[in-house]
Design a protein around this motif. Structure first.
Motif, PDB file in Angstrom:
ATOM      1  N   HIS A  61       0.730  -1.226  -0.080  1.00 10.37           N
ATOM      2  CA  HIS A  61      -0.032  -0.176   0.028  1.00 10.37           C
ATOM      3  C   HIS A  61       0.824   1.212   0.028  1.00 10.37           C
ATOM      4  O   HIS A  61       0.671   2.256  -0.644  1.00 10.37           O
ATOM      5  N   GLN A  62       1.818   1.356   0.940  1.00  7.50           N
ATOM      6  CA  GLN A  62       2.824   2.455   0.986  1.00  7.50           C
ATOM      7  C   GLN A  62       3.480   2.656  -0.390  1.00  7.50           C
ATOM      8  O   GLN A  62       3.844   3.742  -0.814  1.00  7.50           O
TER       9      GLN A  62
ATOM     10  N   GLN B  62       1.189   4.124  -3.048  1.00  8.36           N
ATOM     11  CA  GLN B  62       0.927   5.449  -2.549  1.00  8.36           C
ATOM     12  C   GLN B  62       2.124   6.373  -3.316  1.00  8.36           C
ATOM     13  O   GLN B  62       2.161   7.571  -3.817  1.00  8.36           O
TER      14      GLN B  62
ATOM     15  N   SER C 273       2.216   9.468  -5.823  1.00  4.41           N
ATOM     16  CA  SER C 273       2.454  10.851  -5.381  1.00  4.41           C
ATOM     17  C   SER C 273       3.540  11.129  -6.616  1.00  4.41           C
ATOM     18  O   SER C 273       3.377  12.501  -6.860  1.00  4.41           O
TER      19      SER C 273
END
Length: 333
Positions: A317-318, A321, A325
């Motif tokens: 998940h990180q 992101q 980003s």
């Protein structure tokens, strides 16, 4: 780097019914080379303007071993007898380990392959869900521009999401093996709900009675499902490639469905829905491409993020992101 393809000469060849040029056109739209993207886009747009709403787009699905390829060959030959020009987009499963595929559908349809009124194009499903390759929608357009008006899309039949097939075809045909009863519970309800025709295949020899019972069971089951086409009753038929009348009956069922949806305007609505689904998929594909091609998120950067996930330093998940980003930053510059 300049593309080795010329979309205008390919399009001219496609319109003239040249099967070699049609094959080149399909190779162009399947190409992953950046230099080919503009040529592929222009070719697709030209074929889209030349689209034929009189064509029949038919998805054929079923579990491995149900007899999709052999049934398609017999159906295709019968359609040719009735004046259709047949295109088969046969999708082979790709290995999740090597990414390779067999691409052997032509060998399973030798008689249909030899016909001048048929075109068979095997392609790999790759990592695509839904049992179809990434460029199946575009392939349909090119085949229609070449004059093929009976388009059969054979799926890998792996039981993933057959929704993709449904969203790019006008008619969804599901092949099943004799033997319902308890096995009926194992069939995904969603696939049955999407089907416009159920075909109990291999109804021959000592399986005839079992096939008849299966037909009865399926007819009882679909009786309780809401029809997705107003007033159209989904039929269940038995079929055998050993019986000469089976392909005739199957073709008649298909033609009856297309007569109905043409008269009820459902076909026009269906094609409009297909276009919207195509737009949605193209948008997702383009965003995915931008993620991996933007300078800020180079392949090296992506590899570093993946390695951090492998080491347990970041969660998936990180990692996602961080990638998104970086993409947003690149788009806003």
């Amino acid at each position: 780097m300049k593309s080795r393809y010329n979309w205008e000469s390919i399009f001219e060849g496609i319109q003239s019914g040249n099967r070699v040029m049609l094959g080149r056109g399909l190779s162009l739209i399947e190409s992953q080379k950046p230099a080919d993207r503009e040529q592929a886009f222009r070719l697709i747009e030209a074929c889209n303007k030349d689209k034929n709403i009189q064509s029949h787009r038919i998805g054929i699905t079923g579990a491995p071993g149900v007899g999709k390829s052999s049934t398609i060959e017999k159906l295709g030959l019968e359609a040719i007898k009735e004046g259709y020009r047949v295109a088969v987009l046969a999708v082979d499963p790709s290995s999740s380990i090597t990414g390779g595929s067999i691409l052997g559908d032509k060998t399973r349809m030798p008689e249909l392959s030899a016909s001048q009124d048929a075109f068979i194009r095997p392609s790999a499903a790759g990592m695509s869900l839904g049992g179809v390759s990434l460029n199946t929608r575009e392939s349909i357009l090119l085949c229609e521009a070449a004059g093929y008006n009976f388009i059969l899309v054979e799926t890998v039949g792996v039981g993933q999401s057959e929704t993709e097939v449904y969203n790019m075809t006008d008619m969804f045909v599901c092949l099943l093996l004799p033997g319902a009863g308890d096995e009926l519970q194992g069939i995904k309800r969603g696939i049955i709900e999407m089907a416009d025709l159920l075909v109990i295949n291999k109804a021959d020899g000592d399986r005839i009675q079992l096939a008849k019972q299966s037909r009865k069971d399926y007819k009882n089951a679909i009786h309780y499902l809401r029809p997705k086409v107003s007033d159209w009753k989904v039929n269940v038929i038995t079929y055998s490639n050993l019986h000469e009348d089976s392909p005739v009956l199957l073709l008649k069922e298909i033609e009856a469905f297309f007569r109905y949806i043409s008269e009820s305007k459902y076909l026009t609505q269906k094609r409009s829905a297909q276009a919207i689904k195509w737009l949605d998929q193209l948008l997702i594909d383009e965003i995915y491409r931008l993620v991996f091609q933007t300078q800020l998120q180079s392949e090296k950067k992506i590899a570093e993020i993946k390695q951090s996930v492998e080491r347990g330093e970041k969660s998936p998940h990180q990692a996602v992101q961080e990638i998104i980003s970086g993409l947003s930053t690149g788009l806003n510059k």
